[in-house]
Enzyme design. Structure first.
Site, mmCIF file in Angstrom:
data_model
loop_
_atom_site.group_PDB
_atom_site.id
_atom_site.type_symbol
_atom_site.label_atom_id
_atom_site.label_comp_id
_atom_site.label_asym_id
_atom_site.label_seq_id
_atom_site.Cartn_x
_atom_site.Cartn_y
_atom_site.Cartn_z
ATOM 1 C CB CYS A 257 -0.901 -0.002 1.233
ATOM 2 S SG CYS A 257 -1.859 1.530 1.406
ATOM 3 C CG ASP B 170 -2.346 -3.895 -0.547
ATOM 4 O OD1 ASP B 170 -3.054 -4.011 0.471
ATOM 5 O OD2 ASP B 170 -1.994 -2.801 -1.016
ATOM 6 C CB SER C 173 6.233 -18.563 -18.106
ATOM 7 O OG SER C 173 7.169 -19.604 -18.214
ATOM 8 C CG HIS D 145 -5.652 -2.990 -4.647
ATOM 9 N ND1 HIS D 145 -4.480 -3.124 -3.932
ATOM 10 C CD2 HIS D 145 -6.633 -3.247 -3.755
ATOM 11 C CE1 HIS D 145 -4.742 -3.452 -2.677
ATOM 12 N NE2 HIS D 145 -6.054 -3.522 -2.548
ATOM 13 C CD GLU D 146 -8.051 0.880 -7.539
ATOM 14 O OE1 GLU D 146 -9.117 0.829 -6.917
ATOM 15 O OE2 GLU D 146 -6.959 1.125 -6.984
#
Length: 151
Positions: free
Chosen positions: A50, A57, A74, A91-92
């Site tokens: 955060c 998070d 990968s 988050h966004e």
């Protein structure tokens, strides 16, 4: 074989970056660029910080794309996603940064990224971002998937 593909991470001792590191992403040539097909990745142990509290998070990051000429390798994707571990972003922002970095890396026909973040303060956040190459049927696919998006 690794040398033929110009891959640096695959087959070598893993070096983990301590902060956001898009430079670790690597590509290889898609052997089937004329086919439309899905490539899906699921990272159930994604972590970031955060940017306000510095608290961790946790999320499951889902990436789905229709490749064109290049594909993401990968192990480099794993190292890239791991590099968010000490990175502070909402988050966004994480979801949009991941998507934009992958677009820049491989110029896919279509891509979508979803973050299923665990609850904080009793609320979960599930940001979703997508992109379809402008002026193509993939742009229409992106519009449709965004309009129909529902977890």
């Amino acid at each position: 074989m690794r040398e033929d593909l110009h891959l640096n991470a695959l087959g070598r001792k893993t070096e983990y970056k301590s902060d956001y590191a898009p430079e670790v992403l690597e590509t290889f040539v898609n052997k089937h660029p004329d086919n439309d097909y899905w490539v899906r990745f699921n990272c159930p142990e994604f972590t970031s910080l955060c940017p306000i509290t510095g608290q961790p998070d946790f999320a499951e990051i889902r990436i789905s794309y229709l490749p064109d000429h290049l594909m993401v390798e990968s192990k480099s994707l794993k190292l890239y996603l791991f590099s968010f571990r000490n990175h502070g972003d909402f988050h966004e922002d994480c979801v949009n940064v991941i998507m934009k970095d992958l677009i820049k890396l491989m110029n896919p026909k279509y891509i979508e990224v979803t973050g299923l973040f665990t609850p904080r303060g009793g609320i979960s956040i599930y940001p979703y971002a997508n992109y379809g190459r402008p002026g193509t049927k993939y742009e229409k696919l992106a519009e449709y998937r965004l309009q129909q998006h529902d977890l």
